[in-house]
Structure formats: structure tokens, C-alpha cells
Design an enzyme around this catalytic site. Sequence first.
Site, mmCIF file in Angstrom:
data_model
loop_
_atom_site.group_PDB
_atom_site.id
_atom_site.type_symbol
_atom_site.label_atom_id
_atom_site.label_comp_id
_atom_site.label_asym_id
_atom_site.label_seq_id
_atom_site.Cartn_x
_atom_site.Cartn_y
_atom_site.Cartn_z
ATOM 1 N N GLU A 1 5.127 -5.087 11.551
ATOM 2 C CA GLU A 1 4.117 -3.865 11.560
ATOM 3 C C GLU A 1 2.941 -4.341 10.826
ATOM 4 O O GLU A 1 2.925 -4.519 9.542
ATOM 5 C CB GLU A 1 5.258 -2.855 10.464
ATOM 6 N N ASN B 1 0.710 -1.202 0.094
ATOM 7 C CA ASN B 1 0.104 0.042 0.075
ATOM 8 C C ASN B 1 0.832 1.558 0.013
ATOM 9 O O ASN B 1 0.275 2.254 -0.424
ATOM 10 C CB ASN B 1 -0.990 0.076 0.976
ATOM 11 N N GLY C 1 2.948 -6.176 6.744
ATOM 12 C CA GLY C 1 1.945 -6.624 6.287
ATOM 13 C C GLY C 1 0.585 -6.920 7.036
ATOM 14 O O GLY C 1 0.331 -6.398 8.148
ATOM 15 N N CYS D 1 -2.772 1.417 6.528
ATOM 16 C CA CYS D 1 -2.583 0.833 7.845
ATOM 17 C C CYS D 1 -3.281 1.372 8.979
ATOM 18 O O CYS D 1 -4.161 0.904 9.543
ATOM 19 C CB CYS D 1 -1.211 0.183 7.958
HETATM 20 P P1 NAD Z 1 0.365 -9.213 3.196
HETATM 21 O O1 NAD Z 1 0.544 -9.706 4.422
HETATM 22 O O2 NAD Z 1 -0.612 -9.857 2.144
HETATM 23 O O3 NAD Z 1 1.816 -8.983 2.211
HETATM 24 C C1 NAD Z 1 3.010 -8.498 2.851
HETATM 25 C C2 NAD Z 1 4.113 -9.017 2.233
HETATM 26 O O4 NAD Z 1 4.154 -10.678 2.511
HETATM 27 C C3 NAD Z 1 4.403 -9.040 0.875
HETATM 28 O O5 NAD Z 1 5.541 -8.771 0.574
HETATM 29 C C4 NAD Z 1 3.996 -10.549 0.399
HETATM 30 O O6 NAD Z 1 4.498 -10.917 -0.759
HETATM 31 C C5 NAD Z 1 4.231 -11.435 1.469
HETATM 32 N N1 NAD Z 1 3.318 -12.383 1.478
HETATM 33 C C6 NAD Z 1 2.167 -12.450 1.377
HETATM 34 N N2 NAD Z 1 1.294 -13.634 1.609
HETATM 35 C C7 NAD Z 1 2.488 -14.439 1.929
HETATM 36 C C8 NAD Z 1 2.696 -15.842 2.835
HETATM 37 N N3 NAD Z 1 1.638 -16.618 2.560
HETATM 38 N N4 NAD Z 1 3.876 -16.339 3.029
HETATM 39 C C9 NAD Z 1 4.839 -15.411 2.982
HETATM 40 N N5 NAD Z 1 4.867 -14.137 2.494
HETATM 41 C C10 NAD Z 1 3.752 -13.724 2.126
HETATM 42 O O7 NAD Z 1 -0.127 -7.519 3.443
HETATM 43 P P2 NAD Z 1 -0.426 -6.777 2.160
HETATM 44 O O8 NAD Z 1 -1.575 -6.842 1.528
HETATM 45 O O9 NAD Z 1 0.709 -6.400 1.171
HETATM 46 O O10 NAD Z 1 -0.807 -5.282 3.202
HETATM 47 C C11 NAD Z 1 -1.857 -5.094 3.716
HETATM 48 C C12 NAD Z 1 -1.670 -5.177 5.407
HETATM 49 O O11 NAD Z 1 -0.552 -4.585 5.594
HETATM 50 C C13 NAD Z 1 -2.897 -4.516 5.963
HETATM 51 O O12 NAD Z 1 -3.289 -5.480 7.005
HETATM 52 C C14 NAD Z 1 -2.262 -3.420 6.568
HETATM 53 O O13 NAD Z 1 -3.206 -3.065 7.713
HETATM 54 C C15 NAD Z 1 -0.911 -3.998 6.882
HETATM 55 N N6 NAD Z 1 0.198 -2.734 6.914
HETATM 56 C C16 NAD Z 1 0.423 -2.397 7.854
HETATM 57 C C17 NAD Z 1 1.355 -1.336 8.021
HETATM 58 C C18 NAD Z 1 2.092 -1.114 9.327
HETATM 59 O O14 NAD Z 1 3.180 -0.140 9.234
HETATM 60 N N7 NAD Z 1 1.875 -1.570 10.512
HETATM 61 C C19 NAD Z 1 1.736 -0.624 6.869
HETATM 62 C C20 NAD Z 1 1.111 -1.065 5.818
HETATM 63 C C21 NAD Z 1 0.309 -2.046 5.839
#
Ligand code: NAD
Length: 455
Positions: A208, A113, A186, A242
Site C-alpha cells: 500500500e 501518518n 509506506g 496517502c
Molecule cells: P516509509 O516507507 O518511510 O515507512 C514505512 C514503514 O517502513 C515504517 O514502519 C518504517 O519503519 C519502515 N521503513 C522505513 N525505511 C525502511 C527501510 N529502509 N527498510 C525497511 N523498513 C523501512 O513511509 P512513511 O514515511 O511511514 O509513510 C509515508 C508514505 O506512505 C507516503 O508515501 C504515503 O503515501 C504512504 N502511505 C500509503 C498508504 C496507503 O494506504 N497506500 C497509507 C499511508 C501512507
Amino acid sequence: MVHETITQQRTFFATDATKDIAFRVAQLERLHQVVRDHEKQLCDAIYADFGKSPHETYMTELALFYHEVKTAIRKLRKWSKPRRVFTGLANFPARSYIQPEPYGTVLIIGAWNYPYQLTLVPLVAALAAGNTAVIKPSELPARTAQALAEVVAMVFPSEQVAVVQGGVEVTTTLLEERWDKIFFTGSTAVGKLVYHAAARYLTPITLELGGKSPAIVLRDCDVAMTAKRLVWAKLLNAGQTCVAPDYVLIERPVYDQVVAAIKKEMEQYPQQASAMGENYLRIINERHTDRLAALIQTSQVTFGGAVDRGQRFVAPTLVEEVRWEDPIMQEEIFGPVLPVMPFDDLETEIQRIREGAKPLSLYVYSNDHHRIGRVMKRIPFGGGCVNDSNMHLSNSRLPFGGVGESGMGSYHGYHGFVNFSHMKGILHKAFWLETPIKYAPYTSWKRKLIEWLVE
Ligand code: NAD
């Protein structure tokens, strides 16, 4: 390939080149310059991926990076100095200090995001602390990930910093390796997998994560300003933020006024895909567009509600009469859809939030210091604002991070440097004096002296 890169980074780290502060400053200066020189390439890629305009890319991604990198360059010498702390009589004659030490080779996994901010800001902290780093950006904005990889490769040989692109499979491979630190941004669900993988080698980890961040609007707030700030925070990045206020609890006496003001603010945003222009983002992909469309297929929508799947457009949408058990209250919304609920008793709402997962952020709008204090003290959450939303993360003096299901660990500014450092505690004793009190035979006068010295 991945294993080879890590081995190269370990070999490079073992030379101790990164222990030199001048080396780290030079790395950061180069990174800063190359990103500046290639700002257009980065902006074009993210615009192509999900319509984020150069202005918004600068404001929400690059400006934060520039601030972080400039701060680190300015403060690094001070941050990395051993910090003297008081020793106490029990150890006389000695001095004590805290020596920051880089972990080694770190893995940074980013979410989609804010693809530049969420990789470059941790990278600044990792380099400032003297680590080598592998970055795994999200694969969803594919052109953005490619642009990031190209820019990083212009600055660093892969033995210092490498970008590895790919999805779940690649991340899984990366997580099988031994790291000295993992920094993951994530979802909570994937965060749990990453935590599990880190446990194998007891790797220190920062998570995070996300979740449902509440905003609480109290009866004495400035109604127009509350609505303006709330709606901006919710619709920034089309709600794909997020820390965005996920839902709003409004104290009943001002409910109608606040809802009317929210609608008025939402009117300023595009209501149809054809009006999207430069200032409103697309949803990242069709899957997420469909997910949001399903959430708003309800008669409770009182404003907006338009969806254009082909354009990946979801209009700013207000959902009223929401109940806690509704589907929209069961998952992080992560889109431009705002559920609002009236409430009568603040205490009941505090209890209800406390019973759920600890939110990443919490916002309260009020001028009543007593009630603000109650909310701030009694609800656990990662970080937040009074009378604003999202903006706490723009102050790098504040640690940014979640707690419980919204994450662990924090970063930004000095907190990022600490996050990527092991803080060695060292007691340095002199040879010229040794009292007998810690040695046997254990007598009552020794016990009394220890009590006096230690307690
Ligand atoms: P996600 O968890 O789907 O993906 C994050 C990362 O993990 C990506 O690089 C992805 O390739 C990898 N990934 C995805 N599935 C995986 C798996 N099964 N095994 C290993 N790696 C995997 O998250 P997203 O959709 O990219 O982001 C959205 C989420 O992130 C929301 O929940 C949001 O609130 C959170 N977020 C948190 C912050 C923060 O700073 N706290 C910032 C941005 C987003």
C-alpha cells in the site's frame, strides 16, 4: 527475540486453533472491546506525538477500525464458508468450491501518518482470515507505537499477535525472516525494498504505497462545493494523507473562480502556529517540516506559506503557475501545500498522467458524465472519487489499494479477508462414473466431444 516470536506463532498456528471461526470471532470481539476501553490512552498518545485531536483520531482512525471489526464479526461466518461454484459438464459428476485458508504467520508494517488505522484495519483482516500476526508500527510517532503495543498486548498473547517496535534496523531484521504473507504500508521507495525481501521466499505481498494523486476540475463543476471538498481532503491530517489530492488541474474557463474558492476555504484554517488549536495537525517531524518549507520557497505561493519549524507548523499553502518540471511536481508532497495548474485540453492532461506512475487515487469534479467516464476509463489509478476526494476509502465495500508504483493488492471489508486468505480451488468428484474421453487412444470423436464440452 523476533525469531522466537515467529516460531511461537508458527507453533500456535500449527495447532489449527485459528481455523475455528468461533475462535476468530472471539479474538475480534476482544480486540474491539479493549480498543474501546483504551480509546483515551490511544488518543492521548497520538495527540502528544503530532497534535491529532481525539475527534480527528476517532474520525480518521478508530471509526474505520470499529466499522471493520464489527463488519468482520458480523460477516465472518459467511466469508469463511466454502463457496460453491459451477462445475460444468466436462467434470460431471462433481462439485466445485473455493475454500478460504489462512496463510499462517503474517507481517504487517505500518506507516506513521495514520498509525492506528494502518495497523489495526489490516490486523482485523488478518485475524478474520485466521492468521497470526506481527505488527511493526512506524517508529516516528513513538508514543503512539508504544500505546498500540500496550493495547495489543492486553488482548493477545504474543503467540497470536505481537507488536515489534523499531526503525529501519528492526524492520530489516524482520524482513530477513520467512513470513507467510507481508502487508506493507509506506513509501514506494521502501516498498521496493520490502518486495525484494519478500522475493527471497516468494512470500505473497500487499504493498500500500503512495505517489502523486491528481484532482481534475472540469468547467461544469459546482465551484464552491469542489473547493470545499478539495481543501478539506488536502488539509486533513495537515496533508499527510496517502490519498490526499496532491495537485489540482483546473480547466481554464473556471480557473480563477476555483482558485478564489480554494483560497476562501483555506482562510478557515489556521494561518499561524499560534492559531493551530485542536483542528489542525503538526507535521510529523522537523525533517518533513524542512522538506515542505523548501518546496514552498518560491514566488509562486499565492496563499499561506507560513512555516514555524519549532512548532512543526506549515500553513495551508496554495502554489500557482506551477509547471510539470517544478520540484513540487517531482515528489509526493505529503503536506498542506496545494499546487494548481490551469489546462485547456482534457485529452492532453489524460495523456500526461498516463505517461507517469499510476497514481494511488484520482479525483474528478464535474457533472458531465461523458467526460467523467473518459477520465475514469482512460487513466489507470488505484481508486478514487467523482465529485469528492479521499472518501472512497471510507466505503469498505470498495477494494482499497494502489496499482503499479502506488502498490499492489487491496483490502477493506471482504477484500481484506480475501487479501489475507489463500483461496483454495477444489474439485470434488464422485466415483460412480468415468467417461473414456480423456484417455488414449485419442480419436476424432473424443476430440469433438472435448470441443463440445469444454469450449
Ligand atoms: P516509509 O516507507 O518511510 O515507512 C514505512 C514503514 O517502513 C515504517 O514502519 C518504517 O519503519 C519502515 N521503513 C522505513 N525505511 C525502511 C527501510 N529502509 N527498510 C525497511 N523498513 C523501512 O513511509 P512513511 O514515511 O511511514 O509513510 C509515508 C508514505 O506512505 C507516503 O508515501 C504515503 O503515501 C504512504 N502511505 C500509503 C498508504 C496507503 O494506504 N497506500 C497509507 C499511508 C501512507
